[in-house]
Design a protein around this motif. Sequence first.
Motif, mmCIF file in Angstrom:
data_model
loop_
_atom_site.group_PDB
_atom_site.id
_atom_site.type_symbol
_atom_site.label_atom_id
_atom_site.label_comp_id
_atom_site.label_asym_id
_atom_site.label_seq_id
_atom_site.Cartn_x
_atom_site.Cartn_y
_atom_site.Cartn_z
ATOM 1 N N ILE A 62 -5.887 -1.720 -5.848
ATOM 2 C CA ILE A 62 -6.384 -1.370 -4.512
ATOM 3 C C ILE A 62 -7.653 -2.150 -4.199
ATOM 4 O O ILE A 62 -7.862 -2.616 -3.071
ATOM 5 C CB ILE A 62 -6.622 0.150 -4.430
ATOM 6 C CG1 ILE A 62 -5.268 0.888 -4.491
ATOM 7 C CG2 ILE A 62 -7.363 0.516 -3.156
ATOM 8 C CD1 ILE A 62 -5.399 2.380 -4.641
ATOM 9 N N ASN A 92 -6.704 5.397 -0.236
ATOM 10 C CA ASN A 92 -6.060 5.315 -1.551
ATOM 11 C C ASN A 92 -7.081 5.174 -2.672
ATOM 12 O O ASN A 92 -6.887 5.708 -3.769
ATOM 13 C CB ASN A 92 -5.089 4.135 -1.587
ATOM 14 C CG ASN A 92 -3.791 4.414 -0.862
ATOM 15 O OD1 ASN A 92 -3.473 5.553 -0.566
ATOM 16 N ND2 ASN A 92 -3.051 3.373 -0.545
ATOM 17 N N LEU A 138 0.825 -1.214 0.000
ATOM 18 C CA LEU A 138 0.000 0.000 0.000
ATOM 19 C C LEU A 138 0.857 1.260 0.000
ATOM 20 O O LEU A 138 0.508 2.259 -0.642
ATOM 21 C CB LEU A 138 -0.928 -0.006 1.213
ATOM 22 C CG LEU A 138 -2.157 -0.925 1.100
ATOM 23 C CD1 LEU A 138 -2.864 -1.040 2.447
ATOM 24 C CD2 LEU A 138 -3.118 -0.403 0.034
ATOM 25 N N GLY A 169 0.830 4.100 -2.752
ATOM 26 C CA GLY A 169 0.663 5.506 -2.383
ATOM 27 C C GLY A 169 1.717 6.395 -3.038
ATOM 28 O O GLY A 169 1.408 7.504 -3.500
ATOM 29 N N LEU A 202 0.731 6.901 -6.604
ATOM 30 C CA LEU A 202 -0.367 7.866 -6.739
ATOM 31 C C LEU A 202 0.152 9.299 -6.620
ATOM 32 O O LEU A 202 -0.309 10.194 -7.336
ATOM 33 C CB LEU A 202 -1.432 7.596 -5.679
ATOM 34 C CG LEU A 202 -2.259 6.310 -5.871
ATOM 35 C CD1 LEU A 202 -3.177 6.089 -4.684
ATOM 36 C CD2 LEU A 202 -3.067 6.386 -7.159
ATOM 37 N N THR A 251 -7.433 7.675 -5.892
ATOM 38 C CA THR A 251 -7.469 7.290 -7.315
ATOM 39 C C THR A 251 -8.705 7.870 -8.001
ATOM 40 O O THR A 251 -8.623 8.361 -9.135
ATOM 41 C CB THR A 251 -7.486 5.757 -7.460
ATOM 42 O OG1 THR A 251 -8.578 5.210 -6.728
ATOM 43 C CG2 THR A 251 -6.195 5.158 -6.960
#
Length: 374
Positions: free
Chosen positions: A226, A276, A193, A197, A200, A280
């Motif tokens: 995700i 997250n 994750l 991140g 992103l 997105t």
Amino acid sequence: MGKIKRIKLKYKKYSSIPGESPGSVLLKEDALKPKIIIHSYNTEEYIKKTISHVEEIDVVLEALPDHTHWIDVKGFGDLKVFRYFEKKFKIHKLVLEDILNSQQRPKLDENKNYLFAVSRMLYINAEMEIENEQISFILTDKVLVSFQENYEKRLEPIIPRLKSAKGNIRLGGSSYMLYALMDVIVDNYFTLLYKLGDELETFEELLYRRPDKSLVFEIQTLKRAIIMIRRAAWPERDKINDIIRSDSKLITEDTKTYFKDTYDHIMQIMDLVDSNKEVTTSLIEMNLSFQSNRMNQVMKVLTIISSIFIPLTFIAGVYGMNFSFKDPVSGEILRHNMPELYTENGYLWVLGIMLFIAILQLIIFWRKGWLFGN
């Protein structure tokens, strides 16, 4: 600058036979040859032994009756291995089917002599692909058996703790080893994750610089990743909760306390997944907004250009009607038919007027803030 290698999903195709009998045990054609390692330990020592034949497992267990044993099985290419465990621990055929059918969701099944648990291991491989592997566990009083389809060494961070006897890992028995391995699996969720991140954040910076349709596709890929994490973490949370609430004597009360900590970690993972996922969605909406703004800017420029040329086109259209000033037959002067056609320097005057109108419109547009991207 070289091309940045992005995180992507690894897709796997699973095939099943409709109408298949429950408990059918089938091996995949590309299944790897099993590798079996027994980790035996107690408060005094730790022994690691690689097994060539499953019959050797009985020898090790009988030779070390006062030890706790973690039997790590990697590779599903030999049905004989699974038939051994089926007979040794009286495993139900449906459980054996779930072990070999590696697309199960995380769960806990309680049986009279053992506990059966399934976890999903998520990690990024060397090709920057997200792997979604199943790890199955059979828990008995002094033996924990783990089943893994490939040879990945994702559970081996436990081994240095076994060797050095750090913490309670040699004291808590087989249920504590189950906790330790599941905790490693959950920690991999955090690592994944955090990397997503970072991706992103990179995409957000790139979108601010210049929106691009290809970025949206990559963001959508991360969104699917995700969602995949959420599908694994949600039942993982329920499974850990079932372990905490279990009345089975195979899981000690002390171990349940540690599982509560793992449950807290799962809840943190769920929060990260939700945040997250929202990022997105907002990035995709932000890209659409940028694209819409760019289109509006283009339309504004085209509108300004059209507005400038509308009066110029009107003037050019009027003087393009070509009404004669003089009757070609009678020679009579038609005074209302464009007498300015014969004005000296009339062409230059009309061009000047048209230029003046265009400049005047630009000044008006500028003062209203419609130019220069305002």
